[in-house]
Write a protein that holds these residues in place. Structure first.
Motif, PDB file in Angstrom:
ATOM      1  N   LEU A 137      -6.506 -13.453   6.954  1.00 33.35           N
ATOM      2  CA  LEU A 137      -6.655 -14.507   7.960  1.00 33.35           C
ATOM      3  C   LEU A 137      -7.046 -15.829   7.301  1.00 33.35           C
ATOM      4  O   LEU A 137      -6.592 -16.911   7.688  1.00 33.35           O
ATOM      5  CB  LEU A 137      -7.705 -14.094   8.995  1.00 33.35           C
ATOM      6  CG  LEU A 137      -7.320 -12.937   9.930  1.00 33.35           C
ATOM      7  CD1 LEU A 137      -8.529 -12.469  10.714  1.00 33.35           C
ATOM      8  CD2 LEU A 137      -6.195 -13.348  10.873  1.00 33.35           C
ATOM      9  N   HIS A 138      -7.905 -15.723   6.298  1.00 36.12           N
ATOM     10  CA  HIS A 138      -8.341 -16.942   5.603  1.00 36.12           C
ATOM     11  C   HIS A 138      -7.205 -17.536   4.778  1.00 36.12           C
ATOM     12  O   HIS A 138      -6.994 -18.764   4.780  1.00 36.12           O
ATOM     13  CB  HIS A 138      -9.533 -16.615   4.703  1.00 36.12           C
ATOM     14  CG  HIS A 138     -10.021 -17.793   3.912  1.00 36.12           C
ATOM     15  ND1 HIS A 138     -10.720 -18.836   4.480  1.00 36.12           N
ATOM     16  CD2 HIS A 138      -9.888 -18.094   2.586  1.00 36.12           C
ATOM     17  CE1 HIS A 138     -10.997 -19.730   3.544  1.00 36.12           C
ATOM     18  NE2 HIS A 138     -10.511 -19.302   2.382  1.00 36.12           N
ATOM     19  N   GLU A 139      -6.448 -16.680   4.092  1.00 32.73           N
ATOM     20  CA  GLU A 139      -5.372 -17.148   3.220  1.00 32.73           C
ATOM     21  C   GLU A 139      -4.094 -17.465   3.996  1.00 32.73           C
ATOM     22  O   GLU A 139      -3.193 -18.121   3.470  1.00 32.73           O
ATOM     23  CB  GLU A 139      -5.076 -16.094   2.153  1.00 32.73           C
ATOM     24  CG  GLU A 139      -6.236 -15.814   1.209  1.00 32.73           C
ATOM     25  CD  GLU A 139      -6.588 -17.014   0.337  1.00 32.73           C
ATOM     26  OE1 GLU A 139      -5.688 -17.835   0.077  1.00 32.73           O
ATOM     27  OE2 GLU A 139      -7.761 -17.132  -0.060  1.00 32.73           O
ATOM     28  N   GLY A 140      -3.983 -16.970   5.223  1.00 33.78           N
ATOM     29  CA  GLY A 140      -2.782 -17.220   6.010  1.00 33.78           C
ATOM     30  C   GLY A 140      -1.658 -16.236   5.747  1.00 33.78           C
ATOM     31  O   GLY A 140      -0.479 -16.581   5.898  1.00 33.78           O
ATOM     32  N   MET A 141      -1.982 -15.006   5.396  1.00 39.67           N
ATOM     33  CA  MET A 141      -0.972 -13.972   5.168  1.00 39.67           C
ATOM     34  C   MET A 141      -1.537 -12.630   5.609  1.00 39.67           C
ATOM     35  O   MET A 141      -2.472 -12.103   4.999  1.00 39.67           O
ATOM     36  CB  MET A 141      -0.588 -13.914   3.683  1.00 39.67           C
ATOM     37  CG  MET A 141       0.383 -12.774   3.341  1.00 39.67           C
ATOM     38  SD  MET A 141       2.037 -12.996   4.033  1.00 39.67           S
ATOM     39  CE  MET A 141       2.664 -14.286   2.958  1.00 39.67           C
ATOM     40  N   LEU A 142      -0.993 -12.099   6.705  1.00 36.99           N
ATOM     41  CA  LEU A 142      -1.468 -10.833   7.249  1.00 36.99           C
ATOM     42  C   LEU A 142      -0.288  -9.881   7.352  1.00 36.99           C
ATOM     43  O   LEU A 142       0.690 -10.156   8.047  1.00 36.99           O
ATOM     44  CB  LEU A 142      -2.096 -11.059   8.630  1.00 36.99           C
ATOM     45  CG  LEU A 142      -2.856  -9.891   9.258  1.00 36.99           C
ATOM     46  CD1 LEU A 142      -4.011  -9.455   8.370  1.00 36.99           C
ATOM     47  CD2 LEU A 142      -3.377 -10.279  10.635  1.00 36.99           C
ATOM     48  N   LYS A 143      -0.354  -8.757   6.626  1.00 38.42           N
ATOM     49  CA  LYS A 143       0.722  -7.768   6.643  1.00 38.42           C
ATOM     50  C   LYS A 143       0.190  -6.469   7.239  1.00 38.42           C
ATOM     51  O   LYS A 143      -0.936  -6.054   6.950  1.00 38.42           O
ATOM     52  CB  LYS A 143       1.259  -7.532   5.235  1.00 38.42           C
ATOM     53  CG  LYS A 143       1.944  -8.757   4.647  1.00 38.42           C
ATOM     54  CD  LYS A 143       2.711  -8.405   3.374  1.00 38.42           C
ATOM     55  CE  LYS A 143       3.525  -9.596   2.887  1.00 38.42           C
ATOM     56  NZ  LYS A 143       4.421  -9.224   1.783  1.00 38.42           N
ATOM     57  N   PHE A 144       1.041  -5.804   8.041  1.00 34.27           N
ATOM     58  CA  PHE A 144       0.551  -4.642   8.777  1.00 34.27           C
ATOM     59  C   PHE A 144       1.713  -3.765   9.244  1.00 34.27           C
ATOM     60  O   PHE A 144       2.877  -4.182   9.243  1.00 34.27           O
ATOM     61  CB  PHE A 144      -0.295  -5.084   9.975  1.00 34.27           C
ATOM     62  CG  PHE A 144       0.361  -6.139  10.833  1.00 34.27           C
ATOM     63  CD1 PHE A 144       1.136  -5.784  11.930  1.00 34.27           C
ATOM     64  CD2 PHE A 144       0.211  -7.489  10.544  1.00 34.27           C
ATOM     65  CE1 PHE A 144       1.733  -6.751  12.728  1.00 34.27           C
ATOM     66  CE2 PHE A 144       0.803  -8.464  11.338  1.00 34.27           C
ATOM     67  CZ  PHE A 144       1.567  -8.098  12.424  1.00 34.27           C
ATOM     68  N   VAL A 145       1.343  -2.564   9.664  1.00 35.82           N
ATOM     69  CA  VAL A 145       2.285  -1.610  10.257  1.00 35.82           C
ATOM     70  C   VAL A 145       1.932  -1.449  11.724  1.00 35.82           C
ATOM     71  O   VAL A 145       0.750  -1.284  12.072  1.00 35.82           O
ATOM     72  CB  VAL A 145       2.217  -0.243   9.547  1.00 35.82           C
ATOM     73  CG1 VAL A 145       3.072   0.789  10.269  1.00 35.82           C
ATOM     74  CG2 VAL A 145       2.661  -0.365   8.092  1.00 35.82           C
ATOM     75  N   LEU A 146       2.938  -1.504  12.600  1.00 33.21           N
ATOM     76  CA  LEU A 146       2.745  -1.262  14.027  1.00 33.21           C
ATOM     77  C   LEU A 146       3.250   0.140  14.374  1.00 33.21           C
ATOM     78  O   LEU A 146       4.340   0.536  13.955  1.00 33.21           O
ATOM     79  CB  LEU A 146       3.490  -2.293  14.861  1.00 33.21           C
ATOM     80  CG  LEU A 146       3.002  -3.744  14.772  1.00 33.21           C
ATOM     81  CD1 LEU A 146       3.845  -4.649  15.660  1.00 33.21           C
ATOM     82  CD2 LEU A 146       1.526  -3.856  15.156  1.00 33.21           C
ATOM     83  N   LYS A 147       2.449   0.850  15.133  1.00 25.82           N
ATOM     84  CA  LYS A 147       2.824   2.188  15.600  1.00 25.82           C
ATOM     85  C   LYS A 147       2.767   2.186  17.122  1.00 25.82           C
ATOM     86  O   LYS A 147       1.843   2.726  17.736  1.00 25.82           O
ATOM     87  CB  LYS A 147       1.875   3.244  15.022  1.00 25.82           C
ATOM     88  CG  LYS A 147       1.905   3.327  13.510  1.00 25.82           C
ATOM     89  CD  LYS A 147       0.953   4.408  13.005  1.00 25.82           C
ATOM     90  CE  LYS A 147       1.015   4.551  11.499  1.00 25.82           C
ATOM     91  NZ  LYS A 147       0.100   5.610  11.002  1.00 25.82           N
ATOM     92  N   GLY A 148       3.736   1.537  17.729  1.00 26.20           N
ATOM     93  CA  GLY A 148       3.776   1.426  19.179  1.00 26.20           C
ATOM     94  C   GLY A 148       4.914   2.234  19.768  1.00 26.20           C
ATOM     95  O   GLY A 148       5.607   2.973  19.066  1.00 26.20           O
ATOM     96  N   ARG A 149       5.092   2.075  21.103  1.00 29.70           N
ATOM     97  CA  ARG A 149       6.228   2.714  21.753  1.00 29.70           C
ATOM     98  C   ARG A 149       7.518   1.970  21.435  1.00 29.70           C
ATOM     99  O   ARG A 149       8.557   2.553  21.246  1.00 29.70           O
ATOM    100  CB  ARG A 149       6.029   2.730  23.268  1.00 29.70           C
ATOM    101  CG  ARG A 149       4.749   3.328  23.797  1.00 29.70           C
ATOM    102  CD  ARG A 149       4.738   4.851  23.695  1.00 29.70           C
ATOM    103  NE  ARG A 149       4.247   5.297  22.408  1.00 29.70           N
ATOM    104  CZ  ARG A 149       2.969   5.327  22.060  1.00 29.70           C
ATOM    105  NH1 ARG A 149       2.051   4.918  22.894  1.00 29.70           N
ATOM    106  NH2 ARG A 149       2.596   5.762  20.875  1.00 29.70           N
TER     107      ARG A 149
END
Length: 818
Positions: free
Chosen positions: A119-131
């Motif tokens: 959030l501070h650096e401006g780069m957020l990577k993630f995996v979503l496990k939704g429907r």
């Protein structure tokens, strides 16, 4: 705690809007995300990610896209409360964000960068496990223009198996929760999904039996080793509930996601077992425990065996066979982590034997026409390949061998309303298990035992009592006449079980006509069952070629040898369990080639593998056993001799078993050898060390000294050498400490070398791979003049274990080296 939601609260009038008031909550297990379709002044989607007790929020005007070329603007807005992930409805016009809000997607998310740093650096990577949203995504902050007050980011789809050429979201126009369109939400219409007929139920339980009923009226399934879970599916919502009412949905996220995708909004209630399966399809309870601590494995499987409700109809009053047929049809094209539990009609004996042969826990029998009553009424029965059940931890011990940790667990069960002592489990505990238990014990310690009478502590151990709140699964050999566990081994915590429900499992005592008795009543029960002339089961281990001749004089078959180890296990295991082994195998009998083995082979059954740093700085795998099954598994592979390290794996670098082997020159009179044993005993006594005597099964005797694990291998080794040198200096014409045969002429070699790291000695009660089936047998000092070094064979050993233990008190010694 409200400070991070101040901006959210200041923008809303909660007397007019139904949105939840902003209160920072303590985070729960698993990070939730939600996407809400928001038709306000401008149509957009809100992406919200749970973090630090609130929902990080971005407004995405065009919505997310599965196309990696699409760079979707995402404007970061104020954090929202966690409760907002449940909000669907209308915000009044004139209020902040006035318009219609739909729950468009929900699930869990996993960051693969540091969130605060991202959030501070401006780069957020993630995996979503939704429907609807799955896979890898990224949020990247855009460079702001002068005077721009908005915090603009880009929402990007990263390359993975979920990538599409289109945006992949246009077809979804209804709520993930209620099935309503935006118009229907605005008009206040009811939910579109069918409700389940009930929201909780008692599960059907199986009664332990010794006999299997015959006939086609019974269905037989494998008994699985996992957590009993009832799944409630409504719309796209899933609840995974344990027997005692705990919600494990967040712990089993992948299965919950698969259920929601597979059901496609259909209402149903399922009953099954959550388990980890190995490549052979066997369930592994310890692996499930590891998964709960670190859910990285991909082979979590929900094994489904009953359907309790479908499309709003309660099916518990329907015959089991009809429920199972419907369930099988539903699961025909299910995801791989949803597995249908198949059954066979009748053939209980064959099913049980096949399950034990495959190393499974046992089988469950169910009446084909049984209703689902949610009781233990005998409509379901179970037969186990080995003895294991749940117990309550009531305390733990710490012996002088350890300065911290847990030496053994003290266990209890309920007899009616009364909690009673059931014994202790001293094996099976790994360091990670101890750390977890110690943490749980911190808040539940108590000053006295939770029952009377309380067991007294053994010599040099301290007991700490705890509140009877934690349930564990334990494997054990049998119950003693005093109703205490014999050879109990810890298998794992059972957070899914209610302590008040833990009772001793007792098999039915009466044998009805038409029943097949598979096990005689304990304690007379023998875990031997013939399958055919070429194989049988002992201690849950399939024995191949039982009639193969191992010794010819006297003739002893493979099954005779294995039965011997099964009978001496109770005496032998205290000396062998949890010690690194080297073994001698004679798969074709002692008349043929035998070989020495100290490393585990592929697929070794019944043994525990442990990596050990060797003297050259490399790491190699060694192995040990913990229980009778391990002993039998090795014997099944043709192992005759068991050689043990002088330390246990719990204190690998601090040996506790010193062995001197008196190896006489060829042709030396037995009386001279016996005098050597007496001289060695005298030297040790002068050093204030108690010692114990056993036959070697060969030419000499072994003198064994139990010690507390206190010094290093170097000190231990040097001390043993010093004892041998003292004998050599005191009686130079009788003894030598030199291993060279040339130095042994008319003398006895006092073999001290086996007391070094990596060296081994023959275990007490082990057979020797020599003519006559001799045994390295513990004897009393008074028997020195009457029992020759090779004077105990297998038959005599079996007779001797019926008498009192010649090494009684061996493990109560407190002697140690300084």
């Amino acid at each position: 705690m409200r400070s991070k939601l101040n901006q959210y609260n200041q923008k809303r009038n909660f007397t007019r809007t139904l949105e939840p008031e902003g209160i920072t909550e303590m985070p729960q297990e698993g990070l939730r995300f939600v996407v809400q379709h928001h038709l306000a002044r401008r149509d957009h989607y809100d992406l919200r990610l749970e973090w630090d007790g609130a929902m990080l929020s971005w407004a995405v005007p065009k919505g997310p896209s599965y196309n990696t070329r699409d760079k979707r603007l995402a404007v970061q807005v104020e954090d929202h409360p966690l409760e907002y992930r449940h909000f669907e409805g209308t915000i009044p016009k004139g209020e902040y964000g006035g318009g219609v809000v739909m729950l468009w997607d929900e699930g869990f998310w996993e960051p693969y960068v540091d969130v605060d740093g991202g959030l501070h650096e401006g780069m957020l990577k993630f995996v979503l496990k939704g429907r609807r949203l799955k896979g890898r995504w990224a949020l990247v902050r855009m460079k702001g223009k002068a005077g721009d007050k908005k915090d603009n980011w880009l929402l990007l789809k990263e390359k993975d198996d979920y990538v599409q050429t289109a945006d992949g979201i246009s077809q979804f126009i209804t709520s993930i929760r209620t099935g309503r369109t935006m118009t229907e939400i605005e008009e206040g219409e009811e939910e579109k999904f069918t409700r389940n007929p009930f929201s909780s139920t008692e599960v059907q339980l199986a009664k332990l039996v010794r006999h299997l009923p015959e006939g086609e009226g019974w269905l037989y399934e494998l008994k699985y080793d996992g957590y009993r879970i009832v799944a409630y599916l409504e719309g796209h919502r899933v609840r995974l509930m344990t027997r005692n009412g705990h919600d494990y949905t967040e712990r089993f996220q992948d299965v919950a996601s698969s259920l929601a995708d597979w059901a496609e909004g259909r209402a149903m209630i399922l009953d099954g077992e959550m388990a980890i399966t190995d490549p052979e399809g066997k369930t592994d309870f310890q692996a499930l425990q590891n998964y709960l601590k670190n859910p990285r494995t991909k082979n979590l499987t929900y094994i489904l065996f009953d359907l309790l409700a479908l499309d709003g109809a309660d099916l518990r009053g329907h015959p089991l066979i009809h429920r199972k047929e419907t369930l099988a049809a539903l699961l025909e094209n299910a995801p791989p982590n949803l597995h249908y539990s198949r059954h066979v009609r009748g053939k209980g004996e064959e099913s049980f034997r096949a399950a034990c042969e495959a190393g499974m826990e046992g089988i469950i029998g169910k009446k084909a026409d049984a209703l689902y009553s949610g009781t233990r009424n005998g409509d379901w029965i179970k037969l186990k390949c080995d003895q294991r059940q749940e117990f309550i931890i009531v305390g733990y011990t710490l012996s002088q061998k350890r300065i911290s940790g847990i030496s053994s667990l003290l266990l209890g069960i309920y007899e009616g309303r009364e909690l009673v002592y059931a014994g202790r489990a001293g094996t099976g505990l790994k360091e990670s298990d101890m750390e977890e238990l110690e943490e749980k014990f911190k808040d539940i310690r108590r000053s006295s035992a939770p029952f009377k009478p309380a067991p007294k502590p053994r010599a040099n151990e301290r007991i700490t009592w705890v509140e009877p709140e934690l349930v564990v699964e334990v494997k054990f050999a049998d119950w003693t006449e005093e109703n205490l566990l014999r050879q109990a081994s810890f298998k794992g915590l059972r957070a899914d079980k209610n302590p008040r429900e833990i009772r001793r499992e007792r098999a039915d005592e009466e044998k009805d006509d038409g029943e097949l008795q598979l096990q005689p009543p304990a304690p007379e029960r023998k875990s031997l069952m013939k399958i055919n002339t070429n194989s049988m089961i002992i201690e849950g281990i399939k024995i191949s070629s039982p009639d193969k001749v191992i010794f010819t004089d006297p003739e002893i078959t493979k099954v005779d040898m294995i039965r011997y180890y099964a009978k001496v296990a109770e005496r032998m295991l205290p000396y062998v369990s949890r010690r690194i082994l080297s073994i001698v195998r004679c798969p074709k009998g002692v008349a043929q080639t035998c070989f020495y083995k100290k490393h585990p082979g592929p697929g070794s059954q019944g043994v525990v593998t442990i990596p050990i740093l060797t003297s050259d700085g490399t790491t190699e795998d060694y192995f040990y056993i913990e229980n009778p099954s391990g002993l039998i598994a090795e014997a099944q592979m043709g192992t005759l001799e068991f050689h043990i390290w002088g330390s246990r794996v719990d204190e690998l670098e601090k040996p506790d078993l010193m062995v001197f082997d008196l190896d006489p020159d060829e042709g030396m009179e037995l009386g001279t050898v016996r005098q050597g044993v007496r001289d060695l005993k005298t030297i040790l006594a002068e050093l204030s060390l108690n010692s114990y005597l056993k036959t070697s099964g060969g030419k000499g005797y072994h003198v064994v000294v139990p010690l507390k694990p206190a010094v290093s291998w170097g000190v231990f080794h040097d001390f043993a050498q010093g004892v041998a040198q003292v004998m050599e200096q005191k009686w130079p014409d009788r003894y030598t400490s030199n291993v060279r045969k040339a130095k042994r002429t008319n003398r006895i070699f006092i073999d001290w070398i086996r007391n070094g790291r990596g060296a081994t000695s023959i275990a007490p009660y082990s057979l020797r791979a020599r003519r006559g089936a001799k045994v390295s047998m513990p004897i009393t000092w008074e028997e020195l003049d009457t029992v020759a070094p090779d004077g105990v064979d297998m038959a005599e050993a079996l007779r001797r274990i019926q008498d009192s233990d010649p090494w009684e008190g061996f493990f109560r010694n407190q002697q140690r080296l300084q």
